[in-house]
Design a protein around this motif. Sequence first.
Motif, PDB file in Angstrom:
ATOM      1  N   MET A  57     -35.515 116.786 -47.367  1.00 39.36           N
ATOM      2  CA  MET A  57     -36.105 116.583 -46.046  1.00 39.36           C
ATOM      3  C   MET A  57     -35.593 115.286 -45.427  1.00 39.36           C
ATOM      4  SD  MET A  57     -40.094 116.789 -44.831  1.00 39.36           S
ATOM      5  CE  MET A  57     -40.658 115.822 -46.218  1.00 39.36           C
ATOM      6  N   ALA A  58     -35.444 114.244 -46.241  1.00 41.79           N
ATOM      7  CA  ALA A  58     -34.924 112.975 -45.737  1.00 41.79           C
ATOM      8  C   ALA A  58     -33.485 113.143 -45.236  1.00 41.79           C
ATOM      9  CB  ALA A  58     -34.989 111.912 -46.835  1.00 41.79           C
ATOM     10  N   TRP A  91     -29.631 113.932 -40.739  1.00 39.54           N
ATOM     11  CA  TRP A  91     -28.657 114.752 -40.019  1.00 39.54           C
ATOM     12  C   TRP A  91     -29.086 114.967 -38.568  1.00 39.54           C
ATOM     13  CZ3 TRP A  91     -29.107 119.655 -37.794  1.00 39.54           C
ATOM     14  CH2 TRP A  91     -27.901 120.235 -37.375  1.00 39.54           C
ATOM     15  N   LEU A  92     -30.369 115.225 -38.351  1.00 39.14           N
ATOM     16  CA  LEU A  92     -30.865 115.392 -36.986  1.00 39.14           C
ATOM     17  C   LEU A  92     -30.676 114.103 -36.170  1.00 39.14           C
ATOM     18  CD1 LEU A  92     -34.176 117.388 -37.615  1.00 39.14           C
ATOM     19  CD2 LEU A  92     -32.058 118.247 -36.571  1.00 39.14           C
ATOM     20  N   LEU A  93     -30.939 112.959 -36.795  1.00 40.17           N
ATOM     21  CA  LEU A  93     -30.728 111.680 -36.111  1.00 40.17           C
ATOM     22  C   LEU A  93     -29.264 111.493 -35.747  1.00 40.17           C
ATOM     23  CD1 LEU A  93     -32.994 109.270 -38.199  1.00 40.17           C
ATOM     24  CD2 LEU A  93     -33.286 109.860 -35.788  1.00 40.17           C
ATOM     25  N   PRO A 147     -25.839 106.623 -44.014  1.00 35.45           N
ATOM     26  CA  PRO A 147     -26.741 105.584 -43.496  1.00 35.45           C
ATOM     27  C   PRO A 147     -27.911 106.159 -42.712  1.00 35.45           C
ATOM     28  CG  PRO A 147     -24.683 105.598 -42.276  1.00 35.45           C
ATOM     29  CD  PRO A 147     -24.492 106.503 -43.445  1.00 35.45           C
ATOM     30  N   LEU A 148     -27.691 107.301 -42.041  1.00 38.24           N
ATOM     31  CA  LEU A 148     -28.805 107.942 -41.339  1.00 38.24           C
ATOM     32  C   LEU A 148     -29.747 108.625 -42.323  1.00 38.24           C
ATOM     33  CD1 LEU A 148     -28.914 107.683 -38.262  1.00 38.24           C
ATOM     34  CD2 LEU A 148     -26.560 107.569 -39.078  1.00 38.24           C
ATOM     35  N   ALA A 149     -29.215 109.066 -43.480  1.00 43.44           N
ATOM     36  CA  ALA A 149     -30.089 109.621 -44.519  1.00 43.44           C
ATOM     37  C   ALA A 149     -31.038 108.557 -45.043  1.00 43.44           C
ATOM     38  CB  ALA A 149     -29.239 110.192 -45.659  1.00 43.44           C
ATOM     39  N   LEU A 150     -30.567 107.314 -45.110  1.00 45.21           N
ATOM     40  CA  LEU A 150     -31.441 106.203 -45.507  1.00 45.21           C
ATOM     41  C   LEU A 150     -32.596 106.058 -44.517  1.00 45.21           C
ATOM     42  CD1 LEU A 150     -30.317 102.678 -46.653  1.00 45.21           C
ATOM     43  CD2 LEU A 150     -31.936 102.900 -44.792  1.00 45.21           C
ATOM     44  N   VAL A 151     -32.275 106.082 -43.235  1.00 48.34           N
ATOM     45  CA  VAL A 151     -33.322 106.005 -42.207  1.00 48.34           C
ATOM     46  C   VAL A 151     -34.239 107.216 -42.318  1.00 48.34           C
ATOM     47  CG1 VAL A 151     -33.780 105.862 -39.734  1.00 48.34           C
ATOM     48  CG2 VAL A 151     -31.790 104.690 -40.701  1.00 48.34           C
TER      49      VAL A 151
END
Length: 480
Positions: free
Chosen positions: A260-261, A266-268, A295-299
């Motif tokens: 889910m993260a 990916w959506l971000l 890096p977006l997966a971290l967010v």
Amino acid sequence: MFNLRTVLFAFVLLAILLLAGRYLKHKIRFFQRLYLPASIIAGVLALLLGPQVLGAIATSIGGEESLLAGGLFSENVRTVWSQAPGVFINIVFAALFLGETIPPPRDIWRKAAPQVVFGQTLAWGQYVVGILATLLILGPVFGANPIASCLIEIAFEGGHGTAGGMAETLNNLGYADGADLAIGLATVGIVSGIVLGTALADWGRRKGYVASINRNAIEPEEIPDLNVVAETPELRQQRARLLRNLLVDPLSINFGIVGMAIALGWLLLEALKWFESVTWGQTGFVVMPFVPLFPLALVGGIITQSILNRLGLGALVIRPMIQNIAGVALDVVVIAAIASISLRVIGGNLGVFLTLSILGILWNVLIFLWLAPRLFSQHWFEKGIGDMGQSMGVTATGILLLRMVDPDNSTGAFESFAYKQLFFEPIVGGGLFTAAAPALVNSWGLVPVLLLTGGLLIFWLVVGYVLMRQERRHSSATPV
């Protein structure tokens, strides 16, 4: 083309190589003294048994028709390995903050401000050193691609995971050699970080900067989290209630949370790409298509944890399981990335490789020796060496060096180091700027990025100076 069966056997071979790496580490004392993770040893073993070493030897003896001309691994297996780092690094970063306590930013800053300044100074300085080296040496002498200026931060601050994860971005930007150089630099960084860190710890003890040194420090694979949610009886009871009658293994649930993260990340990323396309992207300047997912997966992990907490489902996240999921993914990244290194590329860019290695090491060590004593009013050695270790390898290297000089955590350096990560990881060391920097260099050129990173370096040095002045005034005002 390869099928799912090939993928399965490719990862079975990685698992066998990891066991072999662990066995070699257990048997060879030199590896133990270097505190090398078994995954790095396994990756080097895979490289030696591949077409570039074993295959080359077999070809020189028996010709191209030799049975081992391609090494022990088929081309399809090697293709799977070459693609694995860019995929599995998303799992590592998505799991980074899942299950962790994230205090308010003001509390973090109050507890770890000097640590944040020191870590940011090291990171932005790596860009400044890399860009200056490219402008003055690498470009004029070796004709290096300008993106080489980013490799010190990608490899030293980001480590093998970030270096492997950035391979596709570097390829898309036309710098295919950069991926191999980054993996090689990451190996240099972690080895030099441990060797020089150990030597500096001995020097610090002799000079009286360190009270004691524990040579039997824990290994990187055994390093615990420093900021995890406490496993209280109430938390375990809440988790038991949530899991009752679900008939789903908790590991599967936690793997789903990691998924889910990644999906949110990916959506971000897609949203940022769309926003760029309808704003400044219409001028022809684009960055987001070259930014990888991790890096977006971290967010996405931070957002996922916040959502679960708000829904009263935070207890479903079992931090040790999340660590195990991330640990397996990181092992895959490291082994596959090292196994896929092109020795020919490193040999063909040896001048660039050695220059970046030497300058990166010098920057980290000299800033530790110059800035840390001035910035930290107490226990400067313990608080500084952790960040120096992280800036030359991975977070585990920094904690390993901390354990060497402060095995009982008597200085509070562990907490400061842990809190600093929340101000650090989302931006550099594999964060958003690390991912965007090669695209910025490619679009803007070296001088504008030098002005940006140099300005940020000066900003953090000024913040450090202000903190030092405040600490001196506080010390002078405190009655004896």
